[in-house]
Design an enzyme around this catalytic site. Structure first.
Site, PDB file in Angstrom:
ATOM      1  N   ARG A 228      -0.064   7.793   0.323  1.00 50.99           N
ATOM      2  CA  ARG A 228      -0.446   8.731   1.380  1.00 50.99           C
ATOM      3  C   ARG A 228      -0.932  10.016   0.712  1.00 50.99           C
ATOM      4  O   ARG A 228      -0.623  10.285  -0.446  1.00 50.99           O
ATOM      5  CB  ARG A 228       0.742   9.041   2.290  1.00 50.99           C
ATOM      6  CG  ARG A 228       1.326   7.825   3.007  1.00 50.99           C
ATOM      7  CD  ARG A 228       2.522   8.232   3.857  1.00 50.99           C
ATOM      8  NE  ARG A 228       3.091   7.105   4.599  1.00 50.99           N
ATOM      9  CZ  ARG A 228       4.079   6.337   4.173  1.00 50.99           C
ATOM     10  NH1 ARG A 228       4.622   6.577   2.982  1.00 50.99           N
ATOM     11  NH2 ARG A 228       4.548   5.345   4.924  1.00 50.99           N
ATOM     12  N   LYS A 253       7.519   9.429   3.547  1.00 50.09           N
ATOM     13  CA  LYS A 253       7.810   9.316   4.976  1.00 50.09           C
ATOM     14  C   LYS A 253       9.162   8.630   5.189  1.00 50.09           C
ATOM     15  O   LYS A 253       9.436   7.586   4.596  1.00 50.09           O
ATOM     16  CB  LYS A 253       6.700   8.515   5.666  1.00 50.09           C
ATOM     17  CG  LYS A 253       6.764   8.536   7.170  1.00 50.09           C
ATOM     18  CD  LYS A 253       5.546   7.851   7.758  1.00 50.09           C
ATOM     19  CE  LYS A 253       5.563   7.911   9.279  1.00 50.09           C
ATOM     20  NZ  LYS A 253       4.361   7.258   9.858  1.00 50.09           N
ATOM     21  N   HIS A 318      -6.726   8.005   4.206  1.00 46.99           N
ATOM     22  CA  HIS A 318      -5.824   6.924   4.609  1.00 46.99           C
ATOM     23  C   HIS A 318      -6.535   5.577   4.636  1.00 46.99           C
ATOM     24  O   HIS A 318      -5.885   4.529   4.532  1.00 46.99           O
ATOM     25  CB  HIS A 318      -5.215   7.230   5.986  1.00 46.99           C
ATOM     26  CG  HIS A 318      -3.800   6.770   6.119  1.00 46.99           C
ATOM     27  ND1 HIS A 318      -2.751   7.324   5.394  1.00 46.99           N
ATOM     28  CD2 HIS A 318      -3.230   5.792   6.881  1.00 46.99           C
ATOM     29  CE1 HIS A 318      -1.635   6.715   5.722  1.00 46.99           C
ATOM     30  NE2 HIS A 318      -1.897   5.784   6.613  1.00 46.99           N
ATOM     31  N   ARG A 321      -5.748   3.820   1.494  1.00 42.16           N
ATOM     32  CA  ARG A 321      -4.420   3.179   1.527  1.00 42.16           C
ATOM     33  C   ARG A 321      -4.490   1.863   2.309  1.00 42.16           C
ATOM     34  O   ARG A 321      -3.934   0.845   1.879  1.00 42.16           O
ATOM     35  CB  ARG A 321      -3.415   4.142   2.147  1.00 42.16           C
ATOM     36  CG  ARG A 321      -2.013   3.577   2.385  1.00 42.16           C
ATOM     37  CD  ARG A 321      -1.119   4.698   2.888  1.00 42.16           C
ATOM     38  NE  ARG A 321       0.067   4.223   3.586  1.00 42.16           N
ATOM     39  CZ  ARG A 321       1.228   3.948   3.014  1.00 42.16           C
ATOM     40  NH1 ARG A 321       1.353   4.083   1.705  1.00 42.16           N
ATOM     41  NH2 ARG A 321       2.262   3.552   3.723  1.00 42.16           N
ATOM     42  N   HIS A 344       7.039   0.824   3.729  1.00 44.37           N
ATOM     43  CA  HIS A 344       7.298   0.590   5.151  1.00 44.37           C
ATOM     44  C   HIS A 344       8.747   0.169   5.364  1.00 44.37           C
ATOM     45  O   HIS A 344       9.269  -0.666   4.620  1.00 44.37           O
ATOM     46  CB  HIS A 344       6.380  -0.505   5.694  1.00 44.37           C
ATOM     47  CG  HIS A 344       4.953  -0.083   5.817  1.00 44.37           C
ATOM     48  ND1 HIS A 344       3.905  -0.977   5.947  1.00 44.37           N
ATOM     49  CD2 HIS A 344       4.388   1.149   5.847  1.00 44.37           C
ATOM     50  CE1 HIS A 344       2.763  -0.317   6.046  1.00 44.37           C
ATOM     51  NE2 HIS A 344       3.026   0.971   5.984  1.00 44.37           N
ATOM     52  N   TYR A 353      -1.843  -5.740   8.707  1.00 41.98           N
ATOM     53  CA  TYR A 353      -2.937  -6.000   7.768  1.00 41.98           C
ATOM     54  C   TYR A 353      -3.378  -7.459   7.784  1.00 41.98           C
ATOM     55  O   TYR A 353      -4.465  -7.778   7.307  1.00 41.98           O
ATOM     56  CB  TYR A 353      -2.531  -5.573   6.358  1.00 41.98           C
ATOM     57  CG  TYR A 353      -2.322  -4.082   6.252  1.00 41.98           C
ATOM     58  CD1 TYR A 353      -3.397  -3.211   6.302  1.00 41.98           C
ATOM     59  CD2 TYR A 353      -1.048  -3.545   6.142  1.00 41.98           C
ATOM     60  CE1 TYR A 353      -3.216  -1.841   6.239  1.00 41.98           C
ATOM     61  CE2 TYR A 353      -0.845  -2.172   6.068  1.00 41.98           C
ATOM     62  CZ  TYR A 353      -1.934  -1.334   6.120  1.00 41.98           C
ATOM     63  OH  TYR A 353      -1.747   0.020   6.068  1.00 41.98           O
TER      64      TYR A 353
END
Length: 371
Positions: A228, A253, A318, A321, A344, A353
């Protein structure tokens, strides 16, 4: 006759027509005389505002001076200006004190600064809409009216609506010790948007666009490790373990640390970069040593790379990414490993994805082929 290519583009989200041509002093002077023609310093291109009759005006103004190739120019729908909505009243002293106390409470609970900014902003807007109504008198109807007359009237996103509900609910339950019923404001279904992905060839063009070693290293590291924007800018020199070929991403995050592998090509690039720039604390520093590179400057680095590589897609940091994850999936990397690389918490987040990977889709034979 000299040729000018006309293409659609954007300047600060406003549609424009770009005039693209090799450097020519005569053409440059002719283009500069066009009404409302400007030079985009980041994309390195001349442009004029888009309008339905702009092409006719350009053809007339440049007749005999250049041949216009408008084969790639497409018609753009210009949105009608939204009706004026009255401005909200300023926040009064008492309401401001409550918002400040709420911010302190969030910080004590170690909420992320981005969440604090979002929640306090949403709560401030809610209080201003209610014209600083005493908090003891605020009820469910106020929340419902705010949603109808402010959020929906201004056509704000579903995510903003959810943020307001979360902020108001949290404030009244933890600061006022009473509950509003946010269920009366029906939680909107979040649109299921697929991540934006570019091809490996396009990624290569973007990463090779800059000759500046620092700019090239920043963009390359984002793609190579699936970072990120904030994760890249927070990297300290000590976070790089070149012997183990690992990068430690700290407090990303969800306030989680994670390790991601560093490809050999990135390690070589970073060594070359370090010899030139010699950062002191952060891997990528601004004009002052020891201070992080700014987010805005990093965005400009990408904009310049897009302009140099002549890629007209609205690529963001982004997107790199997203492309990293999708290309990993297409290379056969297990989804569980991709989840770890991206940091994640849930595998459901990573599974999106699978909907943009084209490797399996390309193997599907259309029944049209059998006709």
């Amino acid at each position: 006759m000299k040729k000018i290519f006309l293409k659609n583009g954007f300047n600060h989200k406003t549609p424009v027509i770009q005039l693209i041509f090799p450097y020519d002093e005569e053409l440059k002077q002719a283009v500069k005389l066009l009404p409302d023609c400007h030079w985009d310093t980041f994309q390195k291109v001349w442009y004029v505002p888009y309008s339905d009759n702009q092409l006719d005006m350009l053809l007339k103004a440049l007749r005999g001076k250049a041949w216009l190739d408008y084969s790639q120019l497409k018609k753009v729908a210009i949105p009608k200006p939204a009706p004026l909505i009255p401005e909200l009243e300023p926040l009064d002293t008492e309401s401001a004190k409550e918002v400040a106390a709420f911010i302190d409470w969030l910080r004590n609970k170690r909420y992320a600064e981005s969440t604090i900014e979002t929640y306090s902003g949403a709560l401030t807007t809610f209080f201003r809409f209610l014209k600083n109504k005493p908090l003891k008198d605020v009820d469910n109807q106020d929340l419902e009216r705010f949603n109808k007359e402010y959020v929906l009237a201004r056509k704000y996103s579903a995510s903003y609506q959810s943020q307001v509900v979360n902020a108001v609910k949290l404030f009244f339950s933890n600061r006022q010790q009473r509950k509003l019923d946010p269920e009366i404001v029906y939680r909107p279904k979040k649109p299921k948007l697929l991540p934006n992905v570019i091809s490996k060839e396009e990624v290569k063009e973007i990463l090779n666009a800059h000759k500046n070693i620092k700019h090239k290293a920043m963009l390359s590291l984002i793609y190579a490790c699936g970072l990120r924007r904030s994760e890249l800018l927070n990297i300290r020199i000590l976070d790089i373990d070149s012997k183990r070929k690992m990068l430690k991403v700290r407090q990303s995050k969800g306030r989680k640390d994670r390790f991601v592998p560093l490809p050999d090509k990135i390690i070589e690039l970073l060594r070359e970069y370090y010899k030139v720039e010699k950062p002191v604390e952060y891997l990528f520093e601004g004009q002052n040593q020891g201070q992080k590179y700014s987010e805005k400057s990093l965005e400009n680095v990408l904009k310049q790379a897009l302009a140099k590589s002549m890629i007209n897609k609205p690529v963001t940091l982004h997107w790199l990414r997203h492309s990293f994850a999708t290309h990993h999936l297409e290379n056969g990397t297990d989804l569980r490993y991709i989840q770890e690389l991206l940091g994640h918490s849930s595998s459901k987040t990573t599974e999106i994805y699978t909907h943009v990977s084209i490797k399996s889709l390309q193997k599907i034979r259309s029944p049209f082929e059998d006709l």
